[in-house]
Write an enzyme that holds these catalytic residues in place. Structure first.
Site, short mmCIF file in Angstrom:
data_model
loop_
_atom_site.label_atom_id
_atom_site.label_comp_id
_atom_site.label_asym_id
_atom_site.label_seq_id
_atom_site.Cartn_x
_atom_site.Cartn_y
_atom_site.Cartn_z
N ARG A 157 0.86 -1.18 0.00
CA ARG A 157 0.00 0.00 0.00
C ARG A 157 0.90 1.22 0.00
NH1 ARG A 157 -2.20 -3.47 4.04
NH2 ARG A 157 -4.30 -4.25 3.52
N LYS A 188 -2.64 -2.30 7.63
CA LYS A 188 -3.90 -1.88 8.25
C LYS A 188 -4.10 -2.61 9.58
CE LYS A 188 -6.69 -0.49 4.27
NZ LYS A 188 -7.93 -0.77 3.50
N HIS A 258 -2.13 2.21 -6.01
CA HIS A 258 -2.95 1.03 -5.77
C HIS A 258 -3.11 0.18 -7.03
CE1 HIS A 258 -4.67 -0.28 -2.02
NE2 HIS A 258 -5.71 -0.80 -2.65
N ARG A 261 -0.44 -2.25 -6.90
CA ARG A 261 -0.78 -3.30 -5.93
C ARG A 261 -1.74 -4.31 -6.57
NH1 ARG A 261 -1.28 -4.53 -0.33
NH2 ARG A 261 -3.41 -4.97 0.38
N HIS A 284 -4.32 -9.12 3.64
CA HIS A 284 -5.77 -9.09 3.80
C HIS A 284 -6.18 -9.96 4.98
CE1 HIS A 284 -6.57 -8.00 -0.71
NE2 HIS A 284 -6.30 -6.94 0.03
N TYR A 293 -9.53 -10.78 -7.03
CA TYR A 293 -8.47 -11.00 -8.03
C TYR A 293 -8.70 -12.27 -8.84
CZ TYR A 293 -6.26 -7.18 -5.63
OH TYR A 293 -6.01 -5.95 -5.10
#
Length: 318
Positions: A157, A188, A258, A261, A284, A293
């Protein structure tokens, strides 16, 4: 002028009073009031077809009308906007004592399909990473090349990238271990993870570190990526520089961090088909987030099929 509601009982009067309310008391723009009028006209038309007045509308009616609009091709987003207008109207009727409950209160529009994240083709990603501008500042070029290679190599990120320090320390949010070819980042939810860094990115990082100290105040700044005045690079700056680089490289679409990414995740999945591994690499928490994806990967397979299968092309069908 607002489009009038078809006459019937006192429905027209109620709509006119409501539109006056939002125009005068809520001070909504004229265009917004016009859109409200169109939405209420549609509501009145549905009610007339069902043989009920506006104060007799129930949730079952609204759900049926949603199905009709959706079946007629109206998007979920468009229906949500119409319902918002209807909801406000019935809330006002409730305050005026005209209805005992709001029939739109718990009714929701059909879910809007999430758009696929944009990803570069492998060729475009390599073209962007390999781009060199002979007239650009060599210092900036070395930094931007390292940023591009690292984003594409490790799927970071932009906040993780700008949070990297030049050397590991107890206070560092993240850092690069060049010897181990790994990036250690704080993602995150303050979750730490380690991701591999490819050989091209390692080479670009070494080239950047060789010239990084040329910036004023660089020795006093812990950040890996800095500006000319020695301050830590911001995510906004990375966005601007990456967009500039993509345009200079001749790519059709301006690239943002992004997108690299997404490209990283899509290309790894195309090559490995290992969704769990991609989940770990991206950091994630929920694999459902990563599953988008697989849709990108299917698009890639579908294009390959269309291009290669002898019976996929309509010109081959007699």
């Amino acid at each position: 002028m607002s489009t009038p509601v078809p006459p019937g009982s006192d429905d027209q009067q109620m709509v006119d009073l409501y539109l006056e309310h939002v125009r005068v008391e809520k001070r909504l723009a004229a265009r917004t009031v016009e859109l409200y009028a169109l939405d209420l006209r549609k509501l009145a038309e549905f009610a007339a077809q069902a043989g009920v007045g506006l104060t007799q509308v129930r949730s079952a009616h609204v759900r049926r009308w949603i199905a009709q609009m959706h079946g007629g091709g109206r998007s979920g987003r468009g229906i949500a906007l119409i319902l918002s207008g209807w909801r406000g109207f019935f809330a006002w009727l409730g305050r005026e004592g005209r209805v005992s409950s709001n029939p739109v209160q718990d009714v929701r529009a059909p879910k809007v399909a999430k758009p696929l994240p944009k990803a570069l083709s492998v060729d475009d990603a390599v073209q962007l990473a390999a781009h060199r501008d002979e007239v650009d500042d060599p210092w900036l070029q070395a930094r931007d090349a390292a940023i591009t290679e690292l984003l594409y190599s490790s799927g970071l990120r932009v906040s993780e990238l700008t949070g990297l320090d030049a050397v590991a320390s107890a206070a560092a949010r993240g850092w690069i271990d060049l010897q181990a070819a790994e990036a250690h980042v704080l993602g995150k939810g303050s979750k730490r993870r380690s991701v591999p860094v490819g050989a091209a990115a390692i080479a670009a990082l070494k080239a950047w570190l060789a010239v990084r100290s040329q910036a004023s105040g660089a020795s006093d700044q812990a950040a890996l990526f800095i500006g000319r005045h020695g301050t830590r690079l911001t995510p906004q700056s990375v966005w601007q520089r990456l967009k500039r680089r993509s345009l200079q490289a001749g790519l059709a679409t301006p690239v943002h961090p992004h997108m690299l990414r997404h490209s990283f995740a899509s290309h790894v999945l195309q090559s490995s088909s290992d969704l769990r591994a991609v989940q770990e690499l991206l950091g994630h928490a929920n694999i459902g987030t990563t599953q988008v994806y697989t849709r990108l990967d299917f698009q890639h397979l579908a294009k390959a099929y269309d291009a290669a299968h002898p019976r996929a092309r309509s010109k081959d069908i007699k």
